[in-house]
Motif scaffolding. Structure first.
Motif, PDB file in Angstrom:
ATOM      1  N   GLU A  99       2.736   3.846 -15.686  1.00 11.74           N
ATOM      2  CA  GLU A  99       3.682   3.054 -15.177  1.00 11.74           C
ATOM      3  C   GLU A  99       4.913   3.302 -15.953  1.00 11.74           C
ATOM      4  OE1 GLU A  99       3.609   1.882 -12.463  1.00 11.74           O
ATOM      5  OE2 GLU A  99       1.323   1.767 -11.878  1.00 11.74           O
ATOM      6  N   GLU A 100       5.007   3.358 -17.241  1.00 10.44           N
ATOM      7  CA  GLU A 100       6.137   3.423 -18.229  1.00 10.44           C
ATOM      8  C   GLU A 100       6.835   4.696 -17.893  1.00 10.44           C
ATOM      9  OE1 GLU A 100       7.561   1.165 -20.248  1.00 10.44           O
ATOM     10  OE2 GLU A 100       6.311  -0.114 -19.045  1.00 10.44           O
ATOM     11  N   VAL A 101       6.003   5.799 -17.719  1.00  8.44           N
ATOM     12  CA  VAL A 101       6.656   7.010 -17.656  1.00  8.44           C
ATOM     13  C   VAL A 101       7.375   7.129 -16.109  1.00  8.44           C
ATOM     14  CG1 VAL A 101       6.246   9.521 -16.685  1.00  8.44           C
ATOM     15  CG2 VAL A 101       5.125   8.485 -18.720  1.00  8.44           C
ATOM     16  N   VAL A 102       6.646   6.467 -15.063  1.00  8.96           N
ATOM     17  CA  VAL A 102       7.442   6.518 -13.789  1.00  8.96           C
ATOM     18  C   VAL A 102       8.737   5.581 -13.953  1.00  8.96           C
ATOM     19  CG1 VAL A 102       7.104   5.630 -11.459  1.00  8.96           C
ATOM     20  CG2 VAL A 102       5.388   6.918 -12.674  1.00  8.96           C
ATOM     21  N   SER A 103       8.627   4.351 -14.658  1.00  2.17           N
ATOM     22  CA  SER A 103       9.713   3.747 -14.641  1.00  2.17           C
ATOM     23  C   SER A 103      10.948   4.358 -15.204  1.00  2.17           C
ATOM     24  CB  SER A 103       9.321   2.512 -15.685  1.00  2.17           C
ATOM     25  OG  SER A 103      10.285   1.659 -15.695  1.00  2.17           O
ATOM     26  N   LEU A 104      10.596   5.124 -16.266  1.00  7.16           N
ATOM     27  CA  LEU A 104      11.576   5.794 -16.944  1.00  7.16           C
ATOM     28  C   LEU A 104      12.492   6.825 -16.004  1.00  7.16           C
ATOM     29  CD1 LEU A 104      11.548   7.119 -20.555  1.00  7.16           C
ATOM     30  CD2 LEU A 104      12.696   8.573 -18.733  1.00  7.16           C
ATOM     31  N   LEU A 105      11.529   7.416 -15.184  1.00 10.22           N
ATOM     32  CA  LEU A 105      11.944   8.318 -14.348  1.00 10.22           C
ATOM     33  C   LEU A 105      13.050   7.655 -13.249  1.00 10.22           C
ATOM     34  CD1 LEU A 105       8.785  10.625 -13.991  1.00 10.22           C
ATOM     35  CD2 LEU A 105      11.000  11.194 -14.997  1.00 10.22           C
ATOM     36  N   ILE A 106      12.299   6.422 -12.782  1.00  8.05           N
ATOM     37  CA  ILE A 106      13.167   5.800 -11.342  1.00  8.05           C
ATOM     38  C   ILE A 106      14.330   5.460 -12.157  1.00  8.05           C
ATOM     39  CG2 ILE A 106      13.290   3.519 -10.342  1.00  8.05           C
ATOM     40  CD1 ILE A 106      10.285   3.810 -10.166  1.00  8.05           C
ATOM     41  N   ARG A 107      14.536   4.621 -13.606  1.00  7.41           N
ATOM     42  CA  ARG A 107      15.726   4.403 -13.979  1.00  7.41           C
ATOM     43  C   ARG A 107      16.923   5.407 -14.263  1.00  7.41           C
ATOM     44  NH1 ARG A 107      14.925   2.542 -19.214  1.00  7.41           N
ATOM     45  NH2 ARG A 107      12.746   2.878 -19.189  1.00  7.41           N
ATOM     46  N   ARG A 108      16.321   6.715 -14.777  1.00  9.04           N
ATOM     47  CA  ARG A 108      16.966   8.010 -14.637  1.00  9.04           C
ATOM     48  C   ARG A 108      17.543   8.344 -13.529  1.00  9.04           C
ATOM     49  NH1 ARG A 108      14.624  13.156 -17.280  1.00  9.04           N
ATOM     50  NH2 ARG A 108      13.559  13.418 -15.289  1.00  9.04           N
ATOM     51  N   GLN A 109      16.766   8.241 -12.263  1.00  7.63           N
ATOM     52  CA  GLN A 109      17.142   8.737 -11.046  1.00  7.63           C
ATOM     53  C   GLN A 109      18.510   7.887 -10.456  1.00  7.63           C
ATOM     54  OE1 GLN A 109      14.090   7.861  -7.779  1.00  7.63           O
ATOM     55  NE2 GLN A 109      13.966  10.259  -7.503  1.00  7.63           N
ATOM     56  N   ARG A 110      18.250   6.593 -10.778  1.00  9.11           N
ATOM     57  CA  ARG A 110      19.321   5.497 -10.323  1.00  9.11           C
ATOM     58  C   ARG A 110      20.342   5.813 -11.127  1.00  9.11           C
ATOM     59  NH1 ARG A 110      15.403   0.272  -9.792  1.00  9.11           N
ATOM     60  NH2 ARG A 110      14.233   0.884  -8.080  1.00  9.11           N
ATOM     61  N   GLY A 111      20.441   6.559 -12.370  1.00  8.42           N
ATOM     62  CA  GLY A 111      21.572   6.755 -13.234  1.00  8.42           C
ATOM     63  C   GLY A 111      21.676   5.581 -14.252  1.00  8.42           C
ATOM     64  N   GLU A 112      20.595   4.749 -14.220  1.00  8.15           N
ATOM     65  CA  GLU A 112      20.813   3.719 -15.477  1.00  8.15           C
ATOM     66  C   GLU A 112      20.739   4.269 -16.873  1.00  8.15           C
ATOM     67  OE1 GLU A 112      17.789   0.950 -14.592  1.00  8.15           O
ATOM     68  OE2 GLU A 112      18.486   0.746 -12.222  1.00  8.15           O
ATOM     69  N   ILE A 113      20.165   5.378 -16.930  1.00 11.01           N
ATOM     70  CA  ILE A 113      20.212   6.113 -18.337  1.00 11.01           C
ATOM     71  C   ILE A 113      20.280   7.669 -18.074  1.00 11.01           C
ATOM     72  CG2 ILE A 113      18.162   4.513 -19.391  1.00 11.01           C
ATOM     73  CD1 ILE A 113      16.082   6.605 -18.703  1.00 11.01           C
ATOM     74  N   GLY A 114      20.673   8.318 -19.334  1.00 18.03           N
ATOM     75  CA  GLY A 114      21.138   9.531 -19.179  1.00 18.03           C
ATOM     76  C   GLY A 114      20.070  10.473 -19.142  1.00 18.03           C
TER      77      GLY A 114
END
Length: 241
Positions: free
Chosen positions: A226-241
């Motif tokens: 879930e933490e991996v997927v959460s990071l990928l989602i945030r990156r997909q949304r442009g919230e992180i680089g």
């Protein structure tokens, strides 16, 4: 110490509580069925009410409103709950970032597991498919994994201990095809003989030693997933680089 919580009661519950608290002061032997009858509600309604007020059961409610001291028993957690509490307190998010960094380098991913670990792999594949365009396959057959692996592939093997089954033959065969190997372990074990390219140990807290590998929980895997997927989602949304 009991903490009475009344601010979330409905109008009916307030009315029942006022009647009940007076009734039990004069009749400590009153049963929940009789109490419910006096208040014009069902026993389950009374049971739900006393728990909502902060009591463990109707007996404790009666004891409290009769003027006696009430002591709450400490909550007893299973050893697995205690272990997971420690795991979460010490969770190293750098593992998540390292996994994603490695994941980014490959277009083809094979998620491999046996028994309950295969179920984790299936779930991870489903989640990854929603946040990436990579070719993701799940396998529990070594032969199948070997047939589809190539030099563009990352083979991710899920295992709680790394000791339920030997992966030496699988690793040797896919290595000949130029495949990169990641071993995702929950517990720390010595895996020098298997020689994967990447090794992730999720937890320093081991499950009970008398449990067989297939009897052990996979909760740590799911938390990591879930933490991996959460990071990928945030990156997909442009919230992180």
């Amino acid at each position: 110490m009991i903490k009475i919580v009344t601010d979330k009661l409905t109008t009916l519950e307030v009315d029942v509580h006022e009647k009940l608290s007076e009734l039990v002061k004069t009749d400590q032997r009153m049963k929940i069925v009789d109490a419910a009858d006096h208040c014009g509600v069902s026993p389950s309604k009374v049971s739900k009410l006393v728990r909502k007020l902060g009591f463990e059961n109707f007996k404790q409610y009666k004891t409290y409103y009769s003027g006696e001291n009430v002591t709450q028993q400490p909550v007893k957690h299973s050893s697995e709950i205690e272990r997971l509490t420690q795991f979460l307190a010490d969770f190293d998010h750098a593992l998540v970032e390292d996994f994603v960094s490695t994941f980014d380098q490959y277009q083809k991913i094979i998620l491999f597991g046996l028994g309950p670990s295969f179920i984790c792999a299936e779930y991870f594949a489903y989640k990854l498919a929603t946040v990436s365009q990579k070719n993701i396959t799940v396998a529990q057959s070594e032969g199948f994994a070997e047939r589809i692996a190539d030099d563009q592939t990352l083979l991710v093997v899920f295992s709680v201990t790394g000791q339920f089954s030997s992966f030496e033959r699988l690793f040797a065969n896919v290595k000949q095809q130029g495949t990169s190997i990641m071993l995702l372990l929950e517990e720390y074990v010595n895996i020098e003989d298997t020689n994967p390219d990447y090794v992730f140990h999720l937890s320093k807290y081991h499950q009970a030693s008398d449990l067989k590998p297939y009897e052990k929980t996979r909760t740590s895997f799911f938390i990591f997933i879930e933490e991996v997927v959460s990071l990928l989602i945030r990156r997909q949304r442009g919230e992180i680089g």
